[in-house]
Write an enzyme that holds these catalytic residues in place. Sequence first.
Site, PDB file in Angstrom:
ATOM      1  N   GLU A 194     -15.213  12.451 103.010  1.00 56.26           N
ATOM      2  CA  GLU A 194     -14.224  11.382 103.057  1.00 56.26           C
ATOM      3  C   GLU A 194     -14.861  10.020 102.775  1.00 56.26           C
ATOM      4  O   GLU A 194     -16.041   9.815 103.056  1.00 56.26           O
ATOM      5  CB  GLU A 194     -13.559  11.340 104.435  1.00 56.26           C
ATOM      6  CG  GLU A 194     -12.684  12.552 104.704  1.00 56.26           C
ATOM      7  CD  GLU A 194     -12.073  12.566 106.098  1.00 56.26           C
ATOM      8  OE1 GLU A 194     -10.928  13.005 106.206  1.00 56.26           O
ATOM      9  OE2 GLU A 194     -12.726  12.143 107.061  1.00 56.26           O
ATOM     10  N   CYS A 211     -16.256   2.306 102.601  1.00 53.34           N
ATOM     11  CA  CYS A 211     -17.189   2.993 103.488  1.00 53.34           C
ATOM     12  C   CYS A 211     -17.485   4.354 102.860  1.00 53.34           C
ATOM     13  O   CYS A 211     -16.579   5.162 102.673  1.00 53.34           O
ATOM     14  CB  CYS A 211     -16.511   3.141 104.848  1.00 53.34           C
ATOM     15  SG  CYS A 211     -17.449   4.109 106.029  1.00 53.34           S
ATOM     16  N   CYS A 216     -23.181  16.048 109.411  1.00 49.99           N
ATOM     17  CA  CYS A 216     -24.361  15.294 109.848  1.00 49.99           C
ATOM     18  C   CYS A 216     -25.157  16.149 110.818  1.00 49.99           C
ATOM     19  O   CYS A 216     -24.577  16.812 111.674  1.00 49.99           O
ATOM     20  CB  CYS A 216     -23.916  13.995 110.530  1.00 49.99           C
ATOM     21  SG  CYS A 216     -25.306  12.939 111.034  1.00 49.99           S
ATOM     22  N   CYS A 247     -24.709  13.089 117.474  1.00 48.71           N
ATOM     23  CA  CYS A 247     -24.387  12.055 118.461  1.00 48.71           C
ATOM     24  C   CYS A 247     -23.126  12.541 119.194  1.00 48.71           C
ATOM     25  O   CYS A 247     -22.161  12.955 118.542  1.00 48.71           O
ATOM     26  CB  CYS A 247     -24.106  10.713 117.767  1.00 48.71           C
ATOM     27  SG  CYS A 247     -25.522  10.090 116.826  1.00 48.71           S
ATOM     28  N   CYS A 256     -19.415  11.377 118.241  1.00 43.87           N
ATOM     29  CA  CYS A 256     -19.017  11.258 116.830  1.00 43.87           C
ATOM     30  C   CYS A 256     -18.407  12.549 116.282  1.00 43.87           C
ATOM     31  O   CYS A 256     -18.972  13.629 116.444  1.00 43.87           O
ATOM     32  CB  CYS A 256     -20.246  10.871 116.013  1.00 43.87           C
ATOM     33  SG  CYS A 256     -19.920  10.741 114.243  1.00 43.87           S
ATOM     34  N   GLY A 285     -22.513  11.229 107.805  1.00 45.95           N
ATOM     35  CA  GLY A 285     -23.919  11.496 107.529  1.00 45.95           C
ATOM     36  C   GLY A 285     -24.867  10.380 107.922  1.00 45.95           C
ATOM     37  O   GLY A 285     -24.450   9.253 108.221  1.00 45.95           O
ATOM     38  N   GLU A 286     -26.152  10.723 107.934  1.00 45.64           N
ATOM     39  CA  GLU A 286     -27.200   9.749 108.244  1.00 45.64           C
ATOM     40  C   GLU A 286     -27.892   9.382 106.922  1.00 45.64           C
ATOM     41  O   GLU A 286     -28.656  10.176 106.362  1.00 45.64           O
ATOM     42  CB  GLU A 286     -28.193  10.362 109.247  1.00 45.64           C
ATOM     43  CG  GLU A 286     -29.476   9.582 109.442  1.00 45.64           C
ATOM     44  CD  GLU A 286     -29.291   8.084 109.682  1.00 45.64           C
ATOM     45  OE1 GLU A 286     -28.435   7.701 110.484  1.00 45.64           O
ATOM     46  OE2 GLU A 286     -30.007   7.289 109.030  1.00 45.64           O
ATOM     47  N   SER A 312     -27.296   1.656 114.734  1.00 48.64           N
ATOM     48  CA  SER A 312     -26.388   2.131 115.782  1.00 48.64           C
ATOM     49  C   SER A 312     -27.181   2.211 117.075  1.00 48.64           C
ATOM     50  O   SER A 312     -27.938   3.146 117.285  1.00 48.64           O
ATOM     51  CB  SER A 312     -25.815   3.498 115.403  1.00 48.64           C
ATOM     52  OG  SER A 312     -25.044   3.361 114.235  1.00 48.64           O
ATOM     53  N   HIS A 328     -26.125   1.229 120.736  1.00 48.52           N
ATOM     54  CA  HIS A 328     -25.284   1.789 121.805  1.00 48.52           C
ATOM     55  C   HIS A 328     -25.883   1.774 123.214  1.00 48.52           C
ATOM     56  O   HIS A 328     -25.129   1.896 124.178  1.00 48.52           O
ATOM     57  CB  HIS A 328     -24.796   3.194 121.456  1.00 48.52           C
ATOM     58  CG  HIS A 328     -24.183   3.313 120.083  1.00 48.52           C
ATOM     59  ND1 HIS A 328     -23.468   2.287 119.506  1.00 48.52           N
ATOM     60  CD2 HIS A 328     -24.205   4.308 119.156  1.00 48.52           C
ATOM     61  CE1 HIS A 328     -23.066   2.648 118.305  1.00 48.52           C
ATOM     62  NE2 HIS A 328     -23.500   3.866 118.060  1.00 48.52           N
ATOM     63  N   ASN A 372     -15.782  20.277 124.892  1.00 51.73           N
ATOM     64  CA  ASN A 372     -16.729  20.918 125.790  1.00 51.73           C
ATOM     65  C   ASN A 372     -16.913  20.094 127.069  1.00 51.73           C
ATOM     66  O   ASN A 372     -17.532  19.030 127.046  1.00 51.73           O
ATOM     67  CB  ASN A 372     -18.071  21.072 125.052  1.00 51.73           C
ATOM     68  CG  ASN A 372     -19.116  21.727 125.922  1.00 51.73           C
ATOM     69  OD1 ASN A 372     -18.852  22.074 127.078  1.00 51.73           O
ATOM     70  ND2 ASN A 372     -20.309  21.870 125.376  1.00 51.73           N
ATOM     71  N   CYS A 386     -14.261   4.174 112.772  1.00 50.79           N
ATOM     72  CA  CYS A 386     -15.654   4.576 113.026  1.00 50.79           C
ATOM     73  C   CYS A 386     -15.722   5.868 113.812  1.00 50.79           C
ATOM     74  O   CYS A 386     -15.114   5.986 114.875  1.00 50.79           O
ATOM     75  CB  CYS A 386     -16.371   3.534 113.863  1.00 50.79           C
ATOM     76  SG  CYS A 386     -16.626   1.992 113.051  1.00 50.79           S
TER      77      CYS A 386
HETATM   78  N1  SAH Z   1     -25.225   7.853 110.725  1.00 50.22           N
HETATM   79  C1  SAH Z   1     -25.079   6.442 110.558  1.00 50.22           C
HETATM   80  C2  SAH Z   1     -23.822   6.005 109.818  1.00 50.22           C
HETATM   81  C3  SAH Z   1     -22.497   6.647 110.201  1.00 50.22           C
HETATM   82  S1  SAH Z   1     -21.660   6.220 111.671  1.00 50.22           S
HETATM   83  C4  SAH Z   1     -25.185   5.744 111.881  1.00 50.22           C
HETATM   84  O1  SAH Z   1     -25.255   6.414 112.897  1.00 50.22           O
HETATM   85  O2  SAH Z   1     -25.257   4.524 111.906  1.00 50.22           O
HETATM   86  C5  SAH Z   1     -20.987   4.635 111.519  1.00 50.22           C
HETATM   87  C6  SAH Z   1     -20.806   3.954 112.885  1.00 50.22           C
HETATM   88  O3  SAH Z   1     -19.728   4.537 113.655  1.00 50.22           O
HETATM   89  C7  SAH Z   1     -22.051   4.089 113.761  1.00 50.22           C
HETATM   90  O4  SAH Z   1     -22.373   2.874 114.350  1.00 50.22           O
HETATM   91  C8  SAH Z   1     -21.593   5.098 114.810  1.00 50.22           C
HETATM   92  O5  SAH Z   1     -22.372   5.016 115.966  1.00 50.22           O
HETATM   93  C9  SAH Z   1     -20.143   4.709 114.983  1.00 50.22           C
HETATM   94  N2  SAH Z   1     -19.352   5.744 115.655  1.00 50.22           N
HETATM   95  C10 SAH Z   1     -19.547   7.078 115.642  1.00 50.22           C
HETATM   96  N3  SAH Z   1     -18.616   7.706 116.391  1.00 50.22           N
HETATM   97  C11 SAH Z   1     -17.810   6.751 116.908  1.00 50.22           C
HETATM   98  C12 SAH Z   1     -16.656   6.765 117.753  1.00 50.22           C
HETATM   99  N4  SAH Z   1     -16.141   7.920 118.214  1.00 50.22           N
HETATM  100  N5  SAH Z   1     -16.077   5.596 118.059  1.00 50.22           N
HETATM  101  C13 SAH Z   1     -16.563   4.437 117.565  1.00 50.22           C
HETATM  102  N6  SAH Z   1     -17.638   4.351 116.755  1.00 50.22           N
HETATM  103  C14 SAH Z   1     -18.265   5.494 116.422  1.00 50.22           C
END
Ligand code: SAH
Length: 364
Positions: A93, A121, A128, A132, A135, A175-176, A228, A230, A310, A354
Amino acid sequence: MKKTNLKGLTQKELEEFVLSIEEKKFRGQQLFDWLYNKEAESFNDMSTFSKSLRNKLDELATIDTLELLTFHKSIHDNTTKFLFQLKDGKRIESVLIPPKTAFQNGDVDDEEDEQKRLTLCVSTQVGCPLDCVFCATGAMGFGRNLTAGEIVDQVLQTKKIAGKKITNIVFMGMGEPLMNYDSVMNSIDIISNGINISTRRITLSTAGWVDGIIRMADEGKKIKLAISLHSLNDEVRSKLMPLNKKFNLQQLMKAVEYYYRKIKIRVTFEYILFAGINDRMEDAKSLVKLSKTMPCKINIIPFHNIGSTNPKSFAANLHPVPMREADKFANLLRKNHVTVFIRSSAGEDIAAACGQLAVKNKPK
Ligand code: SAH
């Protein structure tokens, strides 16, 4: 003989290709212009080439494109999500984010005309591998790396459908990006030199793949870097992002400082607020302290709950912070001279915000 797909080749690679088929080197530059600037989708379109050269290219090469399966537009903010199918049947996507929706409080970072901004984007992998816990892409597992051509074509295809110039690119889709270093950097070369989107308007977001950050610094990659983050607590961060066990916060910050010293572009730290997990006073204090170590800005991202299935997973403990509380947290940082923005949830209704990107992959 297998035909060579030319889409995704850099100018240097196209020059090597034309030399390999006994054509002059400057044809490589012309091909680069036709493919990415003039957006030719067949050799027949390349009107500056003789008929015999066009036929020869047709015999030896292809110009592969992504297949658009569907697209959905948010009724709230016009954010559009595109679903593409790759040649092997896998799916990815991309999300097109219109002006004034990227940030709730307006990102006036580079004083450009916000109204003209159109941000795409892009995805860099099918799924990925990093897992995380918050995500949706992580939850779908890892398929494979995208090729440079598959990354670049997300820009070309969405631009064609939107009928407008895309002004900004963010590597924040599935993806990363730094685990697919070569294809991502080749795609950035093509997007900036071929499609003419300046590297100043390209942001790469990483979960903290330290080796890639150091390599970017050593290679002098002048693109915006987003981390990222957090959490600034190793124990918490490792629960949220298993990658923190491989590259901990100390290693990550050392790499980010190294990058800043070499590249001199302010780094962005992304920070999803999780209620009771990373939204306490001491978390704010850690962010203030961090912002004093190097010029940076902090983007607060509202958590989009992906509904973890889960109950044993740490994800079951994750809940969004109400907007009023998020504002308070941001204001606390601002009072301490931290540059902070709250990212909007553009496209949440179509699962394009995101962390919401995930697709079902049908094997061919
Ligand atoms: N893998 C890369 C790029 C993709 S994620 C990275 O981790 O940066 C893009 C952004 O969305 C990242 O900052 C990620 O932490 C955030 N993200 C992932 N899941 C999310 C969620 N459920 N709610 C809000 N942001 C999220």
